[in-house]
Scaffold this motif. Structure first.
Motif, PDB file in Angstrom:
ATOM      1  N   ILE A 374      -1.706   0.776 -10.203  1.00  0.00           N
ATOM      2  CA  ILE A 374      -2.179   0.182  -8.942  1.00  0.00           C
ATOM      3  C   ILE A 374      -3.540   0.750  -8.582  1.00  0.00           C
ATOM      4  CG2 ILE A 374      -1.613  -0.266  -6.542  1.00  0.00           C
ATOM      5  CD1 ILE A 374       1.269   0.282  -7.168  1.00  0.00           C
ATOM      6  N   PHE A 375      -3.634   2.072  -8.665  1.00  0.00           N
ATOM      7  CA  PHE A 375      -4.900   2.726  -8.356  1.00  0.00           C
ATOM      8  C   PHE A 375      -6.021   2.154  -9.205  1.00  0.00           C
ATOM      9  CE2 PHE A 375      -8.032   6.059  -9.086  1.00  0.00           C
ATOM     10  CZ  PHE A 375      -8.293   6.478  -7.798  1.00  0.00           C
ATOM     11  N   VAL A 376      -5.748   2.021 -10.465  1.00  0.00           N
ATOM     12  CA  VAL A 376      -6.785   1.584 -11.392  1.00  0.00           C
ATOM     13  C   VAL A 376      -7.219   0.147 -11.114  1.00  0.00           C
ATOM     14  CG1 VAL A 376      -7.104   0.959 -13.807  1.00  0.00           C
ATOM     15  CG2 VAL A 376      -6.314   3.233 -13.197  1.00  0.00           C
ATOM     16  N   THR A 377      -6.255  -0.692 -10.764  1.00  0.00           N
ATOM     17  CA  THR A 377      -6.623  -2.063 -10.419  1.00  0.00           C
ATOM     18  C   THR A 377      -7.608  -2.084  -9.261  1.00  0.00           C
ATOM     19  OG1 THR A 377      -4.343  -2.584 -10.957  1.00  0.00           O
ATOM     20  CG2 THR A 377      -5.657  -4.327  -9.935  1.00  0.00           C
ATOM     21  N   PHE A 378      -7.254  -1.322  -8.225  1.00  0.00           N
ATOM     22  CA  PHE A 378      -8.128  -1.317  -7.049  1.00  0.00           C
ATOM     23  C   PHE A 378      -9.499  -0.761  -7.383  1.00  0.00           C
ATOM     24  CE2 PHE A 378      -4.218  -1.670  -4.432  1.00  0.00           C
ATOM     25  CZ  PHE A 378      -4.648  -2.711  -3.611  1.00  0.00           C
ATOM     26  N   ILE A 379      -9.520   0.377  -8.083  1.00  0.00           N
ATOM     27  CA  ILE A 379     -10.831   1.002  -8.283  1.00  0.00           C
ATOM     28  C   ILE A 379     -11.700   0.135  -9.180  1.00  0.00           C
ATOM     29  CG2 ILE A 379     -10.452   2.537 -10.283  1.00  0.00           C
ATOM     30  CD1 ILE A 379     -11.926   4.674  -8.560  1.00  0.00           C
ATOM     31  N   THR A 380     -11.090  -0.591 -10.097  1.00  0.00           N
ATOM     32  CA  THR A 380     -11.880  -1.482 -10.945  1.00  0.00           C
ATOM     33  C   THR A 380     -12.532  -2.570 -10.098  1.00  0.00           C
ATOM     34  OG1 THR A 380     -10.213  -1.113 -12.623  1.00  0.00           O
ATOM     35  CG2 THR A 380     -11.800  -2.863 -13.029  1.00  0.00           C
ATOM     36  N   LEU A 447      -0.364   5.068  -6.201  1.00  0.00           N
ATOM     37  CA  LEU A 447      -0.505   4.827  -4.758  1.00  0.00           C
ATOM     38  C   LEU A 447       0.833   4.403  -4.160  1.00  0.00           C
ATOM     39  CD1 LEU A 447      -3.864   2.884  -4.531  1.00  0.00           C
ATOM     40  CD2 LEU A 447      -3.449   5.330  -4.574  1.00  0.00           C
ATOM     41  N   ASN A 448       1.124   4.901  -2.945  1.00  0.00           N
ATOM     42  CA  ASN A 448       2.339   4.470  -2.288  1.00  0.00           C
ATOM     43  C   ASN A 448       2.050   3.239  -1.417  1.00  0.00           C
ATOM     44  OD1 ASN A 448       1.171   5.351   0.084  1.00  0.00           O
ATOM     45  ND2 ASN A 448       2.137   7.372  -0.057  1.00  0.00           N
ATOM     46  N   PHE A 449       3.059   2.786  -0.715  1.00  0.00           N
ATOM     47  CA  PHE A 449       2.927   1.540   0.032  1.00  0.00           C
ATOM     48  C   PHE A 449       1.835   1.633   1.105  1.00  0.00           C
ATOM     49  CE2 PHE A 449       4.258  -1.143   3.650  1.00  0.00           C
ATOM     50  CZ  PHE A 449       4.140  -2.371   3.018  1.00  0.00           C
ATOM     51  N   ARG A 450       1.823   2.775   1.853  1.00  0.00           N
ATOM     52  CA  ARG A 450       0.826   2.909   2.920  1.00  0.00           C
ATOM     53  C   ARG A 450      -0.590   2.846   2.350  1.00  0.00           C
ATOM     54  NH1 ARG A 450      -2.056   7.103   4.038  1.00  0.00           N
ATOM     55  NH2 ARG A 450      -0.719   8.529   2.912  1.00  0.00           N
ATOM     56  N   GLU A 451      -0.782   3.533   1.237  1.00  0.00           N
ATOM     57  CA  GLU A 451      -2.129   3.558   0.658  1.00  0.00           C
ATOM     58  C   GLU A 451      -2.531   2.180   0.149  1.00  0.00           C
ATOM     59  OE1 GLU A 451      -2.299   8.181  -0.833  1.00  0.00           O
ATOM     60  OE2 GLU A 451      -1.120   6.731  -1.964  1.00  0.00           O
ATOM     61  N   THR A 452      -1.568   1.497  -0.465  1.00  0.00           N
ATOM     62  CA  THR A 452      -1.878   0.155  -0.950  1.00  0.00           C
ATOM     63  C   THR A 452      -2.271  -0.753   0.214  1.00  0.00           C
ATOM     64  OG1 THR A 452      -0.105   0.560  -2.515  1.00  0.00           O
ATOM     65  CG2 THR A 452      -1.039  -1.645  -2.480  1.00  0.00           C
ATOM     66  N   MET A 453      -1.493  -0.625   1.300  1.00  0.00           N
ATOM     67  CA  MET A 453      -1.776  -1.467   2.457  1.00  0.00           C
ATOM     68  C   MET A 453      -3.127  -1.134   3.092  1.00  0.00           C
ATOM     69  SD  MET A 453       0.153  -3.855   3.041  1.00  0.00           S
ATOM     70  CE  MET A 453       0.648  -4.195   1.375  1.00  0.00           C
ATOM     71  N   THR A 454      -3.562   0.117   2.922  1.00  0.00           N
ATOM     72  CA  THR A 454      -4.879   0.471   3.436  1.00  0.00           C
ATOM     73  C   THR A 454      -5.973  -0.283   2.692  1.00  0.00           C
ATOM     74  OG1 THR A 454      -3.962   2.669   3.691  1.00  0.00           O
ATOM     75  CG2 THR A 454      -6.314   2.450   4.064  1.00  0.00           C
ATOM     76  N   LEU A 455      -5.756  -0.486   1.403  1.00  0.00           N
ATOM     77  CA  LEU A 455      -6.822  -1.068   0.583  1.00  0.00           C
ATOM     78  C   LEU A 455      -6.773  -2.585   0.546  1.00  0.00           C
ATOM     79  CD1 LEU A 455      -6.670   1.506  -2.324  1.00  0.00           C
ATOM     80  CD2 LEU A 455      -8.394   1.342  -0.542  1.00  0.00           C
ATOM     81  N   VAL A 456      -5.582  -3.156   0.736  1.00  0.00           N
ATOM     82  CA  VAL A 456      -5.454  -4.606   0.588  1.00  0.00           C
ATOM     83  C   VAL A 456      -6.411  -5.385   1.524  1.00  0.00           C
ATOM     84  CG1 VAL A 456      -3.882  -6.529   1.032  1.00  0.00           C
ATOM     85  CG2 VAL A 456      -3.178  -4.651  -0.436  1.00  0.00           C
ATOM     86  N   PRO A 457      -6.512  -5.013   2.810  1.00  0.00           N
ATOM     87  CA  PRO A 457      -7.427  -5.789   3.660  1.00  0.00           C
ATOM     88  C   PRO A 457      -8.855  -5.790   3.118  1.00  0.00           C
ATOM     89  CG  PRO A 457      -6.126  -4.275   4.980  1.00  0.00           C
ATOM     90  CD  PRO A 457      -5.830  -3.962   3.564  1.00  0.00           C
ATOM     91  N   LEU A 458      -9.289  -4.647   2.596  1.00  0.00           N
ATOM     92  CA  LEU A 458     -10.648  -4.576   2.067  1.00  0.00           C
ATOM     93  C   LEU A 458     -10.787  -5.458   0.834  1.00  0.00           C
ATOM     94  CD1 LEU A 458     -11.096  -0.758   2.565  1.00  0.00           C
ATOM     95  CD2 LEU A 458     -12.235  -2.556   3.842  1.00  0.00           C
ATOM     96  N   LEU A 459      -9.719  -5.456   0.015  1.00  0.00           N
ATOM     97  CA  LEU A 459      -9.725  -6.283  -1.194  1.00  0.00           C
ATOM     98  C   LEU A 459      -9.875  -7.762  -0.824  1.00  0.00           C
ATOM     99  CD1 LEU A 459      -9.151  -5.826  -4.295  1.00  0.00           C
ATOM    100  CD2 LEU A 459      -6.906  -6.758  -3.804  1.00  0.00           C
TER     101      LEU A 459
END
Lengths: 499, 471
Positions: A374-380, A447-459
């Motif tokens: 998950i982390f890698v997907t986001f950072i890419t 990444l846990n759920f909270r962290e994923t949810m932090t990034l999703v809006p930006l994505l």
């Protein structure tokens, strides 16, 4: 520039709700409750700012949601607020970034949670206020007020070299704004009607010498804040030492205040000086782009890398502003938002990984692709956005800025091109190391759920702006046209006033 | 009736004198002082609109004087509240300490109403001599007898500047044949091209430059600030300065604004020299009180920016600034008095990790220091801002730029104190306990500092009304 008054006091609410939240924080017991309260307050503010978006009339260049009261009558100081197409997106960016900052520091900050959240909320008040203020004194008060919570964010919750970084940040920014204060007072005295009301200060027949002095004072304050080369040295230090949320606020919102200052004050208030000094600004921007790119290429600390890349990206923004045409300035505004989204996301992610490994060195984080999908997907995705890959948000911004640059001066635009290539080089180098080199890190969790949810809006915003920028561009068209008309038409006015 | 507040103070001093006859009555003397200070302030409020003159016109009561009396009374009460146990003053001499403080305030209060040169001189001396005695009343813990050195310096420089002032007064008398200010002012104002008149005004000003610690009459400041006990320094740093500004405004109005370029130039040089000297010297200090002393010199220079515009607005703003300065300084001294364990001086390192040892005091220190540095939304910012705007309006561009530069220099040492308090670890320094009265005073000071910074209208209005009396 007219002001459309509104009886809803929406902007005042946006400014003061975080402050009320900060006051409530004093009587909230328990760290978990304090985090929740901060999250609720900032989210509420973000949702409230949607009303701003809905009610905004993009067909006029007037300042909207206006409020204007007398504040200190003996000095003619007013409490005046309003947004137009230039500031609207920045206000929205601020209100939307803040809940993510709270989420991102949920477990990152473990000591003095209450004070930390109070600092964040006071920051939000000041930041939203700066983008809405239409009275110069109000603007300056909020602009300076921001230094205190930001100083504490770095100084108390920062990394090992926090003392050095926080004091450097404070001194640099304060020294820059001292001359801004003198310039503001000078404008007040010279404008004939003794007002601090910013729209009334625009398009006045100031003499050329006066304009140049005022421009230089503005330039010093704003260039330090942006930061433009060669005033950038506080930025890497502050970024590296600040806690995750502090870096996000710095990168996403604080840096924008400098470029916002150029757009709101330099261009319309001192148009002739802008036309005269603008070309030098372009070359400084190019220097920043190239310098930021080359330096980023050599960094081994992830935060430093992103910090220097910010210098480069902000160079693109100032380039777009000073080419002084429609596509350049629109590109600059959208790029300000993009940089806020993308760099904010990258800093959040570095914060997340730092929580796990307590290191920001690139070499300590090799081969994450094997264990942290998950982390890698986001950072890419965010890295690609940072290097302005097509279909992401930054592509739109950089494209518009370069298009504006080419129609202004081919040599200057050509000189900025290597910057775009450098961006690809340093971001891909980061990606290559972090993702695939080495053995992988089975010891750290994804990444846990909270962290994923932090990034999703930006994505979502990365692709929304990247694929369909129309709704974001529409709000600024009229305002930018009006701004350019102000810059170009005032030449005649000033020429008349010259002896 | 007009003289009632002063009589009340005098009666209070007598009560304190009787208390000194007993033994170990320090707490009683303190409580009596607080009560007298509060009642005196109430009397001032009640009689704030009274006006008239007493003692054959030598003593004038007007809104201007009553306004400043009120501020002085409140400031004294605050100072007494600041130091919870009057640490640093010998237990056996505490009643005397409060007696002299009361007498000094009485002198300052009479100074506010003095409408005649000799009355003015007597009132000033009454307040000064009481202060001279307060400085050496410190427990000698180090064996270095610093308080004695400080007291000697304070007396010597005080006497010299008083001498200069008396000399100037004799010129004023020689030129006009009167010592009454209301007869003297119009005559002096007409002597525009007489250098002796200018010299006389300058010499009289010198006496108050000493009180306000303006370059070149600042030499006593660092040693006295350092050598005197913490509460004494808090008193010297605030209350007499209010009195000095009030009287300096009265004296500057002696000059004719239309033709006093030389006076303005002199004030300007004094202002710039004070600012640069104070700020540059403060940069290298490690003793917080000494640092505040140098910063006081710089702030005094700032106050002059208001005086040298020679108009009602400038005087109003200078008054506003000195009131703000009083509050900010008291906030800093509140921290010093409470952090100090035995009444010893507080060095910058003693503040290490204060935000862990006492978050409340750290907050007060943050507000106080940033206010002194002139950061919004505190009173220091709006005060400075108005003074700069006023000076620029009077076409002193260079002066304004120099003053603005000084703001940037000053930030460094204020920030370094805050930095130590917030970013260092306490190591093995003990926690600081904050009592209820300290908490209350700290809260009131912080609220006032923010209130005056955000909504300066009320106080500006009252100050402007007070200045109206002089114009």
């Amino acid at each position: 520039m007219e002001l459309i008054l509104s009886s809803s006091h929406l902007l005042s609410w946006l400014i003061f709700i975080p402050l009320i939240g900060a006051a409530l924080m004093f009587i909230t017991p328990g760290e978990e409750n304090q985090r929740r309260l901060a999250f609720v307050v900032t989210t509420f503010n973000a949702l409230l700012s949607l009303k701003l978006w809905n009610g905004f009339d993009a067909s006029t260049a007037a300042l909207q949601f206006g409020e204007r009261f007398s504040w200190i009558p003996s000095l003619n100081i007013e409490y005046a607020l309003g947004v137009d197409g230039i500031s609207l997106l920045l206000v929205m960016l601020t209100t939307f970034i803040m809940p993510l900052c709270v989420l991102g520091s949920w477990t990152y900050i473990t000591k003095r949670v209450k004070e930390f959240m109070i600092c964040l909320l006071v920051m939000e008040t000041a930041m939203v206020g700066v983008f809405c203020a239409l009275d110069f004194v109000l603007f300056y008060v909020l602009w300076e007020m921001m230094l205190i919570p930001m100083y504490l964010l770095i100084g108390v919750w920062g990394g090992p070299r926090k003392k050095y970084a926080s004091i450097k940040f404070f001194l640099y920014t304060l020294a820059g704004s001292v001359m801004l204060l003198v310039a503001i007072i000078a404008l007040y005295l010279w404008n004939g009607q003794h007002t601090w009301y910013i729209p009334d200060l625009m398009s006045q027949p100031y003499s050329m010498t006066f304009q140049v002095w005022v421009f230089m004072a503005f330039f010093l304050a704003f260039a330090i804040k942006v930061p433009m080369f060669p005033f950038h040295t506080w930025l890497p230090a502050a970024h590296v030492e600040a806690p995750g949320a502090g870096s996000v606020i710095l990168a996403s919102v604080l840096l924008k205040m400098g470029t916002y200052g150029f757009l709101r004050f330099c261009l319309p208030i001192t148009p002739d000086a802008t036309l005269a000094i603008g070309p030098y600004m372009l070359w400084l921007s190019i220097a920043g782009i190239l310098y930021g790119g080359f330096t980023a290429l050599a960094q081994s600390d992830m935060k430093k890398l992103i910090a220097y890349s910010s210098v480069g990206h902000m160079g693109f923004v100032t380039l777009g502003i000073f080419v002084l045409n429609q596509s350049g300035i629109e590109g600059a505004i959208i790029q300000m938002v993009n940089h806020g989204i993308t760099t904010g996301a990258l800093f959040l992610m570095i914060g997340m990984i730092y929580e796990r490994t307590h290191s920001r060195e690139i070499k300590d984080h090799s081969g994450l692709a094997y264990n942290l999908p998950i982390f890698v997907t986001f950072i890419t995705i965010f890295s690609l956005s940072s290097l302005a890959f097509p279909a992401t948000n930054s592509f739109i911004g950089e494209f518009l800025i370069l298009a504006g640059g080419f129609s202004h001066n081919k040599i200057i635009a050509g000189a900025a091109i290597p910057g775009a290539i450098l961006a690809a080089a340093y971001m891909l180098r980061l990606l290559q190391y972090v993702l695939f080199k080495g053995e992988g890190r089975p010891d750290i969790s994804d990444l846990n759920f909270r962290e994923t949810m932090t990034l999703v809006p930006l994505l979502i915003f990365v692709f929304w702006i990247g694929l369909s920028p129309e709704p974001f561009m529409n709000v600024m068209h009229t305002s930018v046209e009006f701004l350019l008309a102000q810059v170009n038409s005032s030449q005649a006015v000033a020429a008349l006033a010259l002896p | 009736m007009l003289f009632l507040p002063e009589l009340f103070l005098l009666g209070g001093s007598l009560i304190l004198f009787f208390i000194t006859l007993g033994e170990n009555k320090g707490t009683l003397a303190k409580n009596v002082t607080i009560a007298i200070g509060l009642l005196f302030s109430i009397l001032c409020v009640v009689g704030i609109n009274k006006s008239g003159s007493l003692f054959f016109g030598a003593y004038g009561i007007d809104f201007y004087s009553q306004f400043f009396k009120l501020i002085i009374g409140l400031a004294m009460t605050f100072v007494v509240f600041l130091a919870p146990e009057t640490k640093g003053i010998n237990r056996s001499t505490r009643p005397e300490y409060y007696l002299f403080m009361m007498l000094s305030v009485l002198g300052l209060v009479m100074l506010m109403s003095s409408a005649e040169l000799l009355t003015l001189f007597v009132a000033l001396e009454l307040s000064s001599y009481a202060l001279y005695l307060m400085v050496p009343m410190r427990d000698d813990t180090t064996g270095e007898r610093r308080q004695m050195e400080a007291a000697i310096k304070y007396v010597m420089f005080g006497v010299i500047s008083t001498g200069v002032m008396l000399f100037g007064m004799s010129y004023l008398f020689g030129l006009t044949g009167t010592t009454y200010l209301d007869e003297l002012v119009p005559q002096i104002r007409n002597m525009t091209d007489n250098p002796v008149a200018l010299l006389a005004v300058l010499m009289v000003l010198a006496g108050f430059f000493y009180k306000l610690a303006i370059f070149p009459f600042h030499l006593w400041v660092p040693d006295v600030y350092q050598g005197a006990a913490n509460p004494t320094t808090a008193f010297i740093a605030t209350v007499p300065k209010i009195g000095a500004v009030a009287i300096m405004i009265r004296i500057v109005t002696l000059a004719n604004p239309a033709s006093s370029e030389w006076l303005v130039l002199f004030l300007m040089i004094a202002a710039v020299a004070s600012m640069f000297y104070g700020n540059l010297a403060a940069l290298v200090q490690t003793d917080v009180k000494r640092m505040l002393g140098f910063s006081g010199i710089a702030h005094a220079g700032f106050v002059l920016l208001g005086l040298l515009t020679m108009d009602q607005m400038g005087y109003t703003r200078a008054t506003f600034y000195i009131i703000g300065y009083l509050l900010m300084n008291l906030a800093c001294f509140l921290v010093i008095c409470n952090v100090s364990v035995q009444g010893e001086n507080v060095s910058r390192d003693d503040l290490k990790g204060l935000y862990k040892r006492s978050p409340f005091l750290a907050l007060v220190l943050l507000v106080g220091m940033f206010a002194l540095a002139g950061i919004p939304p505190f009173v220091g910012f709006i005060g400075k801002f108005m003074l700069l705007a006023g000076a620029l309006q009077a076409d002193h561009l260079t002066l304004v730029i120099l003053a603005a530069l000084n703001t940037a220099i000053a930030i460094f040492y204020y920030l370094s104190v805050v930095r130590v308090a917030f970013t260092s670890d306490p190591e093995d320094r003990p926690d600081v306990q904050v009592g209820a009265s300290t908490w209350a005073v700290g809260m009131i000071l912080m609220v006032l500092i923010v209130y005056m910074g955000v909504a300066p209208n009320k106080i500006l209005g009252v100050a402007s009304q007070a200045m109206q009396v002089l114009m």
